[in-house]
Motif scaffolding. Structure first.
Motif, PDB file in Angstrom:
ATOM      1  N   GLY A 163       0.766  -1.241   0.000  1.00 17.89           N
ATOM      2  CA  GLY A 163       0.000   0.000   0.000  1.00 17.89           C
ATOM      3  C   GLY A 163       0.794   1.287   0.000  1.00 17.89           C
ATOM      4  O   GLY A 163       0.282   2.330   0.426  1.00 17.89           O
ATOM      5  N   TYR A 164       2.043   1.274  -0.500  1.00 18.77           N
ATOM      6  CA  TYR A 164       2.838   2.498  -0.542  1.00 18.77           C
ATOM      7  C   TYR A 164       2.452   3.349  -1.754  1.00 18.77           C
ATOM      8  O   TYR A 164       2.126   2.822  -2.820  1.00 18.77           O
ATOM      9  N   ASP A 165       2.525   4.658  -1.575  1.00 14.48           N
ATOM     10  CA  ASP A 165       2.275   5.565  -2.692  1.00 14.48           C
ATOM     11  C   ASP A 165       3.515   5.697  -3.568  1.00 14.48           C
ATOM     12  O   ASP A 165       3.406   5.791  -4.791  1.00 14.48           O
ATOM     13  N   LEU A 166       4.678   5.739  -2.949  1.00 13.66           N
ATOM     14  CA  LEU A 166       5.921   5.780  -3.715  1.00 13.66           C
ATOM     15  C   LEU A 166       7.082   5.353  -2.837  1.00 13.66           C
ATOM     16  O   LEU A 166       6.966   5.293  -1.609  1.00 13.66           O
ATOM     17  N   SER A 167       8.192   5.071  -3.496  1.00 12.60           N
ATOM     18  CA  SER A 167       9.402   4.655  -2.793  1.00 12.60           C
ATOM     19  C   SER A 167      10.583   5.420  -3.373  1.00 12.60           C
ATOM     20  O   SER A 167      10.635   5.674  -4.576  1.00 12.60           O
ATOM     21  N   ILE A 168      11.509   5.800  -2.504  1.00 10.51           N
ATOM     22  CA  ILE A 168      12.772   6.375  -2.951  1.00 10.51           C
ATOM     23  C   ILE A 168      13.769   5.234  -3.022  1.00 10.51           C
ATOM     24  O   ILE A 168      13.976   4.519  -2.041  1.00 10.51           O
ATOM     25  N   ARG A 169      14.364   5.035  -4.182  1.00  9.73           N
ATOM     26  CA  ARG A 169      15.269   3.907  -4.365  1.00  9.73           C
ATOM     27  C   ARG A 169      16.588   4.360  -4.973  1.00  9.73           C
ATOM     28  O   ARG A 169      16.634   5.330  -5.725  1.00  9.73           O
ATOM     29  N   ILE A 170      17.641   3.627  -4.647  1.00  8.66           N
ATOM     30  CA  ILE A 170      18.976   3.914  -5.142  1.00  8.66           C
ATOM     31  C   ILE A 170      19.358   2.811  -6.121  1.00  8.66           C
ATOM     32  O   ILE A 170      19.401   1.645  -5.759  1.00  8.66           O
ATOM     33  N   GLY A 171      19.610   3.193  -7.360  1.00  8.82           N
ATOM     34  CA  GLY A 171      19.968   2.200  -8.363  1.00  8.82           C
ATOM     35  C   GLY A 171      18.873   2.000  -9.388  1.00  8.82           C
ATOM     36  O   GLY A 171      17.947   2.799  -9.510  1.00  8.82           O
ATOM     37  N   TRP A 172      18.961   0.887 -10.111  1.00 12.43           N
ATOM     38  CA  TRP A 172      18.079   0.664 -11.250  1.00 12.43           C
ATOM     39  C   TRP A 172      16.723   0.129 -10.807  1.00 12.43           C
ATOM     40  O   TRP A 172      16.595  -0.538  -9.784  1.00 12.43           O
ATOM     41  N   VAL A 173      15.731   0.418 -11.634  1.00 11.76           N
ATOM     42  CA  VAL A 173      14.388  -0.135 -11.458  1.00 11.76           C
ATOM     43  C   VAL A 173      14.019  -0.826 -12.762  1.00 11.76           C
ATOM     44  O   VAL A 173      13.922  -0.186 -13.807  1.00 11.76           O
ATOM     45  N   THR A 174      13.839  -2.134 -12.722  1.00 12.70           N
ATOM     46  CA  THR A 174      13.599  -2.897 -13.946  1.00 12.70           C
ATOM     47  C   THR A 174      12.168  -3.418 -14.049  1.00 12.70           C
ATOM     48  O   THR A 174      11.786  -3.938 -15.092  1.00 12.70           O
ATOM     49  N   ASP A 175      11.370  -3.296 -12.999  1.00  9.24           N
ATOM     50  CA  ASP A 175       9.991  -3.789 -13.015  1.00  9.24           C
ATOM     51  C   ASP A 175       9.147  -2.918 -13.946  1.00  9.24           C
ATOM     52  O   ASP A 175       8.985  -1.724 -13.699  1.00  9.24           O
ATOM     53  N   PRO A 176       8.564  -3.486 -15.013  1.00  8.59           N
ATOM     54  CA  PRO A 176       7.768  -2.680 -15.956  1.00  8.59           C
ATOM     55  C   PRO A 176       6.472  -2.149 -15.354  1.00  8.59           C
ATOM     56  O   PRO A 176       5.822  -1.288 -15.958  1.00  8.59           O
ATOM     57  N   ASN A 177       6.096  -2.666 -14.186  1.00  8.31           N
ATOM     58  CA  ASN A 177       4.873  -2.197 -13.537  1.00  8.31           C
ATOM     59  C   ASN A 177       5.104  -0.918 -12.735  1.00  8.31           C
ATOM     60  O   ASN A 177       4.152  -0.361 -12.178  1.00  8.31           O
ATOM     61  N   TYR A 178       6.362  -0.470 -12.665  1.00  9.05           N
ATOM     62  CA  TYR A 178       6.698   0.738 -11.913  1.00  9.05           C
ATOM     63  C   TYR A 178       7.200   1.833 -12.847  1.00  9.05           C
ATOM     64  O   TYR A 178       7.787   1.569 -13.886  1.00  9.05           O
ATOM     65  N   VAL A 179       6.974   3.061 -12.421  1.00  6.53           N
ATOM     66  CA  VAL A 179       7.532   4.229 -13.095  1.00  6.53           C
ATOM     67  C   VAL A 179       8.642   4.788 -12.210  1.00  6.53           C
ATOM     68  O   VAL A 179       8.454   4.929 -10.994  1.00  6.53           O
ATOM     69  N   ALA A 180       9.798   5.086 -12.797  1.00  3.56           N
ATOM     70  CA  ALA A 180      10.930   5.631 -12.041  1.00  3.56           C
ATOM     71  C   ALA A 180      11.250   7.034 -12.539  1.00  3.56           C
ATOM     72  O   ALA A 180      11.394   7.246 -13.748  1.00  3.56           O
ATOM     73  N   VAL A 181      11.346   7.972 -11.623  1.00  2.00           N
ATOM     74  CA  VAL A 181      11.672   9.356 -11.946  1.00  2.00           C
ATOM     75  C   VAL A 181      13.004   9.703 -11.280  1.00  2.00           C
ATOM     76  O   VAL A 181      13.135   9.599 -10.048  1.00  2.00           O
ATOM     77  N   LYS A 182      13.988  10.099 -12.074  1.00  2.00           N
ATOM     78  CA  LYS A 182      15.304  10.448 -11.539  1.00  2.00           C
ATOM     79  C   LYS A 182      15.221  11.727 -10.713  1.00  2.00           C
ATOM     80  O   LYS A 182      14.728  12.747 -11.178  1.00  2.00           O
ATOM     81  N   LEU A 183      15.725  11.660  -9.471  1.00  2.00           N
ATOM     82  CA  LEU A 183      15.751  12.836  -8.614  1.00  2.00           C
ATOM     83  C   LEU A 183      17.082  13.569  -8.711  1.00  2.00           C
ATOM     84  O   LEU A 183      17.119  14.789  -8.691  1.00  2.00           O
ATOM     85  N   PHE A 184      18.181  12.816  -8.786  1.00  5.10           N
ATOM     86  CA  PHE A 184      19.490  13.430  -9.011  1.00  5.10           C
ATOM     87  C   PHE A 184      20.520  12.348  -9.311  1.00  5.10           C
ATOM     88  O   PHE A 184      20.291  11.166  -9.081  1.00  5.10           O
ATOM     89  N   SER A 185      21.653  12.767  -9.828  1.00  7.22           N
ATOM     90  CA  SER A 185      22.700  11.832 -10.240  1.00  7.22           C
ATOM     91  C   SER A 185      23.483  11.308  -9.042  1.00  7.22           C
ATOM     92  O   SER A 185      23.732  12.030  -8.077  1.00  7.22           O
ATOM     93  N   ASN A 186      23.875  10.067  -9.147  1.00 13.75           N
ATOM     94  CA  ASN A 186      24.619   9.431  -8.065  1.00 13.75           C
ATOM     95  C   ASN A 186      25.448   8.301  -8.659  1.00 13.75           C
ATOM     96  O   ASN A 186      25.095   7.732  -9.688  1.00 13.75           O
ATOM     97  N   ARG A 187      26.594   8.002  -8.033  1.00 14.62           N
ATOM     98  CA  ARG A 187      27.414   6.864  -8.438  1.00 14.62           C
ATOM     99  C   ARG A 187      27.770   6.054  -7.201  1.00 14.62           C
ATOM    100  O   ARG A 187      27.698   6.535  -6.079  1.00 14.62           O
ATOM    101  N   ARG A 188      28.179   4.819  -7.427  1.00 20.97           N
ATOM    102  CA  ARG A 188      28.716   3.967  -6.369  1.00 20.97           C
ATOM    103  C   ARG A 188      30.214   3.847  -6.603  1.00 20.97           C
ATOM    104  O   ARG A 188      30.645   3.470  -7.702  1.00 20.97           O
ATOM    105  N   VAL A 189      31.003   4.139  -5.577  1.00 26.51           N
ATOM    106  CA  VAL A 189      32.459   4.104  -5.719  1.00 26.51           C
ATOM    107  C   VAL A 189      33.074   3.337  -4.554  1.00 26.51           C
ATOM    108  O   VAL A 189      32.476   3.217  -3.479  1.00 26.51           O
ATOM    109  N   VAL A 190      34.277   2.822  -4.788  1.00 28.65           N
ATOM    110  CA  VAL A 190      35.039   2.178  -3.715  1.00 28.65           C
ATOM    111  C   VAL A 190      35.884   3.249  -3.046  1.00 28.65           C
ATOM    112  O   VAL A 190      36.552   4.041  -3.711  1.00 28.65           O
TER     113      VAL A 190
END
Length: 300
Positions: A138-165
């Protein structure tokens, strides 16, 4: 509208478990709710609830109608909300999921500013590093880090980010700097654990292809903030998002390695289920976060 009102009252009665409790929530008399339920059952020609001195119990058909009625009422509310742009019409409850550390620092603190713009909207946050089922829970939306591949979801980019060592200069002075992905096997990698306590792998890009590397170290946990603390103490190296370590990179407390293998698009995104009408509350919250994150000095 009478049929919609009957469905709304049916939902309230079923969820509250009594006419009296539902009447308080609806702001009408219990007798009025009884007449609405009678009218609904008569129109459909089926029994939706068994009523007795012990309480109310949905019939099998009542259970089926309840789920469909909640969906229809939610669709109706979303349709109205998507058409209205007025802040005073943006109401209800907005349930948001976000990663624990990011949500604590970069989502929940902006609730006050958002609430000042939309005072009739209630905000609820669930900060967790577990992947939630937006529709099922029952969530209205989720903030997620990384890719979203589920075709049932819409993903809107909030800002650029990278993963680094990254790690402390002290750590690299003692143990050397890795220059290839294979060198990670010679370092104490502080990894996030999945269910069952198994360390998650780290994902990189080489020659245009993604590569998942298995890493190991003498400490691992399921709390990103604790991993970050260990890394800052020089106990090992970590695979972190740039949003999390920006300040430490600016001061030189942390330095990055293997930058040429970093994933280019590990962005912070707002994710919501595909639907015909995007609720205004969801659209306004996404727009608000984007305006905050895109301020030139925000990440400094």
């Amino acid at each position: 509208m009478a049929r919609l009102t009957e469905l709304q009252s049916f939902i309230q009665i079923a969820q509250k478990g009594s006419f009296a409790a539902a009447a308080v929530s609806e702001g009408v008399t219990a007798a009025m709710l009884g007449r609405r339920l009678d009218s609904l059952e008569k129109r459909l020609g089926v029994k939706l609830m068994h009523r007795s001195t012990r309480g109310l119990h949905l019939t099998e058909l009542g259970e089926q109608l309840l789920e469909r009625a909640k969906y229809l009422v939610r669709e109706f509310d979303d349709m109205e909300a998507s058409i209205s742009n007025s802040a005073k019409h943006v109401a209800g409850n907005l349930l948001v999921s976000a990663p624990a550390a990011f949500g604590r620092v970069h989502v929940a603190p902006h609730a006050l500013g958002f609430h000042e713009k939309f005072p009739n909207l209630k905000l609820s946050f669930n900060l967790t590093d577990s992947l939630v089922d937006l529709v099922g829970e029952g969530y209205d939306l989720s903030i997620r880090i990384g890719w979203v591949t589920d075709p049932n979801y819409v993903a809107v980019k909030l800002f650029s980010n990278r993963r680094v060592v990254c790690g402390t200069p002290d750590y690299f002075a003692k143990h050397g700097r890795p220059t290839s992905l294979e060198d990670l096997s010679n370092h104490n990698c502080l990894a996030f654990t999945s269910q069952g306590g198994q360390p998650r792998g780290w994902t990189f890009q080489r020659d245009g292809k993604q590569i998942a590397m298995r890493v190991s170290g003498n400490m691992a946990c399921n709390d990103g903030e604790l991993l970050f603390s260990w890394m800052r103490q020089g106990l090992g190296i970590g695979w972190r998002s740039t949003w999390e370590i920006h300040k430490e990179l600016e001061t030189g407390e942390l330095v990055t390695v293997l930058d040429e293998f970093a994933l280019p698009d590990y962005d912070i995104q707002a994710v919501y289920p595909q639907q015909r009408f995007l609720p205004a509350k969801v659209r306004h919250f996404i727009d608000y976060l984007k305006s905050v994150y895109q301020r030139p000095d925000y990440w400094l």
